[in-house]
Design a protein around this motif. Structure first.
Motif, PDB file in Angstrom:
ATOM      1  N   LYS A 115       0.839  -1.194   0.000  1.00 22.56           N
ATOM      2  CA  LYS A 115       0.000   0.000   0.000  1.00 22.56           C
ATOM      3  C   LYS A 115       0.874   1.244   0.000  1.00 22.56           C
ATOM      4  CE  LYS A 115      -3.560  -2.294   2.790  1.00 22.56           C
ATOM      5  NZ  LYS A 115      -4.352  -2.242   4.050  1.00 22.56           N
ATOM      6  N   THR A 157      -7.611  13.086  -1.273  1.00 28.29           N
ATOM      7  CA  THR A 157      -7.451  13.192   0.175  1.00 28.29           C
ATOM      8  C   THR A 157      -6.213  14.000   0.522  1.00 28.29           C
ATOM      9  OG1 THR A 157      -8.574  11.082   0.561  1.00 28.29           O
ATOM     10  CG2 THR A 157      -7.133  11.881   2.305  1.00 28.29           C
ATOM     11  N   HIS A 158      -5.128  13.766  -0.207  1.00 26.83           N
ATOM     12  CA  HIS A 158      -3.889  14.503   0.068  1.00 26.83           C
ATOM     13  C   HIS A 158      -4.070  15.989  -0.200  1.00 26.83           C
ATOM     14  CE1 HIS A 158       0.327  15.512   0.337  1.00 26.83           C
ATOM     15  NE2 HIS A 158       0.258  16.069  -0.857  1.00 26.83           N
ATOM     16  N   SER A 170     -11.991   0.770  -3.850  1.00 29.13           N
ATOM     17  CA  SER A 170     -10.657   1.180  -3.420  1.00 29.13           C
ATOM     18  C   SER A 170     -10.433   2.664  -3.663  1.00 29.13           C
ATOM     19  CB  SER A 170      -9.577   0.391  -4.164  1.00 29.13           C
ATOM     20  OG  SER A 170      -8.283   0.923  -3.895  1.00 29.13           O
ATOM     21  N   PRO A 171      -9.936   3.394  -2.648  1.00 31.75           N
ATOM     22  CA  PRO A 171      -9.669   4.828  -2.827  1.00 31.75           C
ATOM     23  C   PRO A 171      -8.493   5.101  -3.756  1.00 31.75           C
ATOM     24  CG  PRO A 171      -8.822   4.096  -0.710  1.00 31.75           C
ATOM     25  CD  PRO A 171      -9.600   2.933  -1.286  1.00 31.75           C
ATOM     26  N   LYS A 172      -7.727   4.076  -4.091  1.00 27.93           N
ATOM     27  CA  LYS A 172      -6.559   4.263  -4.953  1.00 27.93           C
ATOM     28  C   LYS A 172      -6.889   4.162  -6.435  1.00 27.93           C
ATOM     29  CE  LYS A 172      -3.289   2.429  -1.556  1.00 27.93           C
ATOM     30  NZ  LYS A 172      -2.261   1.390  -1.302  1.00 27.93           N
ATOM     31  N   GLU A 204      -1.184   6.830   3.757  1.00 28.55           N
ATOM     32  CA  GLU A 204      -2.268   7.797   3.703  1.00 28.55           C
ATOM     33  C   GLU A 204      -2.291   8.592   4.996  1.00 28.55           C
ATOM     34  OE1 GLU A 204      -5.333   4.911   1.244  1.00 28.55           O
ATOM     35  OE2 GLU A 204      -6.128   6.379   2.677  1.00 28.55           O
ATOM     36  N   THR A 259      -7.482   8.804  -3.094  1.00 31.43           N
ATOM     37  CA  THR A 259      -6.255   8.960  -2.309  1.00 31.43           C
ATOM     38  C   THR A 259      -5.561  10.259  -2.656  1.00 31.43           C
ATOM     39  OG1 THR A 259      -5.940   6.564  -2.115  1.00 31.43           O
ATOM     40  CG2 THR A 259      -3.999   7.952  -1.817  1.00 31.43           C
ATOM     41  N   THR A 260      -5.486  10.569  -3.952  1.00 32.12           N
ATOM     42  CA  THR A 260      -4.899  11.834  -4.390  1.00 32.12           C
ATOM     43  C   THR A 260      -5.706  13.015  -3.873  1.00 32.12           C
ATOM     44  OG1 THR A 260      -4.197  10.717  -6.415  1.00 32.12           O
ATOM     45  CG2 THR A 260      -4.080  13.119  -6.389  1.00 32.12           C
ATOM     46  N   THR A 267     -14.669  14.226   2.035  1.00 30.11           N
ATOM     47  CA  THR A 267     -13.328  13.820   2.468  1.00 30.11           C
ATOM     48  C   THR A 267     -12.929  14.538   3.742  1.00 30.11           C
ATOM     49  OG1 THR A 267     -12.629  13.279   0.217  1.00 30.11           O
ATOM     50  CG2 THR A 267     -10.892  13.787   1.811  1.00 30.11           C
ATOM     51  N   SER A 294      -7.212   9.778  -8.017  1.00 34.73           N
ATOM     52  CA  SER A 294      -8.052   8.892  -7.226  1.00 34.73           C
ATOM     53  C   SER A 294      -8.508   9.624  -5.966  1.00 34.73           C
ATOM     54  CB  SER A 294      -7.257   7.650  -6.820  1.00 34.73           C
ATOM     55  OG  SER A 294      -6.181   8.025  -5.964  1.00 34.73           O
ATOM     56  N   PRO A 296     -11.905   5.109   4.328  1.00 35.88           N
ATOM     57  CA  PRO A 296     -12.049   5.777   3.027  1.00 35.88           C
ATOM     58  C   PRO A 296     -13.377   5.513   2.334  1.00 35.88           C
ATOM     59  CG  PRO A 296      -9.834   4.884   3.225  1.00 35.88           C
ATOM     60  CD  PRO A 296     -10.605   4.390   4.420  1.00 35.88           C
TER      61      PRO A 296
END
Length: 384
Positions: free
Chosen positions: A140, A308-309, A292-294, A143, A305-306, A338, A303, A348
C-alpha cells in the motif's frame, strides 16, 4: 502573509540500506510548535540517504504550500544532509546531487536554514517514515491519518454556528486549547447537471449555477449572514463554487480567496454521465473505484487517495491562515465528504455512504491539539 516562521522536521529510512525505503516530514508553526502539515511516502528500494533527501524535499514543499514567503528552519538528525545542504560538505555521490539540487529549488535559499538535532527530537518524522515503510510492506501507499475526532449532535438550523463553544462532556478537550478554528463547509448550488445526478468534476465542462442554484446560493448567504459568525470565505476555483461563494461574500462584505486544492475530483471519461450510464459503459472500472480509494475513474488523473492529500493540504493551509476564526469553505461533494471523513477518522469507503445536498452546510471545528469535532452535517434548513 510575510514574516511567518516554520520548522520542518524530516527523516528517511531504509530497511536494508539499500532496501524498502520511506520518508516522513512534518511542518510546525515556528512560534507554537503546532504541526500544520504531514507528508510521508514509500519510495521502493533506496538507501537511507536517498530517503532522507526525499523527506527533506517533501517537507520543504509542504511548507511552501502553506506559505511560500515563510522562513523555514529545517531540523534533521542526518548530519550528512544538514552539512551538505548548508554548503559545508561537498556532495560527491551521484544519487545525492540531483536530490540536493531539487531541494534548493523549492524555496529561495535565503528563506531556509539547516540544523542538526538528535534522533530523539525527530520522533514525528521518524514515525511517519516508518508508517510509510510499513504501508509499503503491505503493498500500500501511506495515507494521512485522520485527526482524532468526536461527534456532537448538530444544532438546529436556526441557531448560530458556534465560534468557541465549551466542549461537551466526554469530548476530553482541555480547556486551555484556545479558540478552535471552525470550517463551515458549503456545497455549491445546483447546476444544470445536478438534478440529473451526472458526474461533474474538475475534468468536465465546468458548468455554472442554474436559476435554482443561484436561488440556493442566495438562501445560504442570508442564513450565514443571520448567524453572523463567518469571518473569511475560501472557495474552489471552479465556476459554480466561485458563484456560490461570491453570493455569500457579497452579503457578508468579504472577499473570496481561491484555494486550488478544494476543486472537485477529476472524473475522467465519466464526466457528464449518470451513475447508470457509467455502470453500463465501464462496469469493471466503476466497481473497482467504489472498492478502493486508490483506483481512478476511467481516464482520470486522480483517485480519492490523491484527492485526500490535496484536500488535507488545503485544509491545513486554511487552518494556518485563519487560526481561531470561522471560515466559510465553498467546495464540492468529494472534497467536503473527504474533510468530514478525516475529521471523523472514518474509513475511506465512508465517502460513498454520505449524502450532501446542493447548497447544504457542514461544519467542523479544529482544536490546537489536532482534535476535530463534526458540528453539522448536510444541513438544508435554509432551503426550506
Amino acid at each position: 502573509m510575510a514574516g511567518r516562521k516554520f520548522i520542518v522536521e524530516a527523516d528517511g529510512g531504509s530497511r536494508g540500506n539499500p532496501g524498502p525505503a520511506g520518508y516522513g516530514a512534518v511542518v510546525r508553526d515556528g512560534d507554537t510548535g503546532q504541526i500544520l502539515a504531514e507528508a510521508a511516502e514509500f519510495i521502493g528500494r533506496a538507501t537511507n540517504n536517498v530517503a532522507e533527501y526525499k523527506g527533506l524535499i517533501a517537507g520543504l514543499k509542504a511548507a511552501r504550500d502553506l506559505d511560500p514567503d515563510a522562513s523555514v528552519d529545517v531540523r534533521m538528525d542526518s548530519k550528512l544532509v544538514v552539512e551538505q545542504m548548508s554548503g559545508r560538505w561537498k556532495i560527491k555521490h551521484p544519487d545525492m546531487q540531483p536530490l540536493a539540487a531539487e531541494a534548493r529549488t523549492v524555496l529561495p535559499r535565503g528563506q531556509v536554514s539547516y540544523s542538526w538535532i538528535p534522533r530523539e527530537r525527530n520522533k514525528d518524522a521518524d514515525r511517519l517514515a516508518n508508517e510509510a515503510m510499513d504501508a509499503g510492506k503491505q503493498g500500500k501507499q501511506w495515507e494521512p491519518k485522520a485527526r482524532a475526532a468526536a461527534v456532537a449532535v448538530a444544532e438546529p438550523a436556526t441557531e448560530p454556528l458556534p465560534e468557541a463553544p465549551a466542549p461537551r462532556a466526554g469530548w476530553a478537550a482541555p480547556a486551555d486549547l484556545g479558540t478552535p478554528t471552525t470550517l463551515v463547509l458549503l456545497r455549491h448550488g445546483e447546476t444544470p447537471l445536478t438534478p440529473q445526478k451526472r458526474f461533474s468534476g474538475s475534468g468536465g465542462s465546468d458548468p455554472g449555477l442554474s436559476e435554482k442554484g443561484r436561488w440556493q446560493a442566495e438562501r445560504a448567504a442570508e442564513a450565514l449572514a443571520a448567524r453572523g459568525t463567518v469571518q473569511a470565505v475560501v472557495a474552489s476555483p471552479m465556476l459554480r463554487t466561485r458563484q456560490t461563494a461570491e453570493a455569500v461574500a457579497t452579503k457578508l462584505g468579504l472577499e473570496v480567496r481561491i484555494e486550488e486544492g478544494l476543486r472537485e475530483l477529476d472524473f475522467g471519461d465519466w464526466e457528464g454521465l449518470t451513475f447508470a450510464e457509467v455502470m453500463e459503459r465501464h462496469p469493471d472500472d466503476l466497481t473497482a473505484w467504489l472498492g478502493s480509494p486508490k483506483v481512478k475513474p476511467t481516464g482520470s488523473s486522480e483517485s480519492f487517495t490523491t484527492l485526500t492529500h490535496r484536500a488535507g493540504v488545503a485544509r491545513d493551509k486554511i487552518l494556518a491562515r485563519y487560526p481561531g476564526k470561522t471560515v466559510l469553505v465553498v467546495s464540492h461533494v468529494s472534497p467536503i465528504k473527504t474533510l468530514v471523513r478525516l475529521a471523523l477518522g472514518a474509513p475511506p469507503d465512508s465517502v460513498h455512504r454520505m449524502e450532501l445536498a446542493a447548497a447544504s452546510l457542514c461544519a467542523v471545528q479544529y482544536y490546537a491539539d489536532g482534535n476535530a469535532s463534526l458540528r453539522l452535517l448536510n444541513d438544508t434548513g435554509h432551503l426550506r
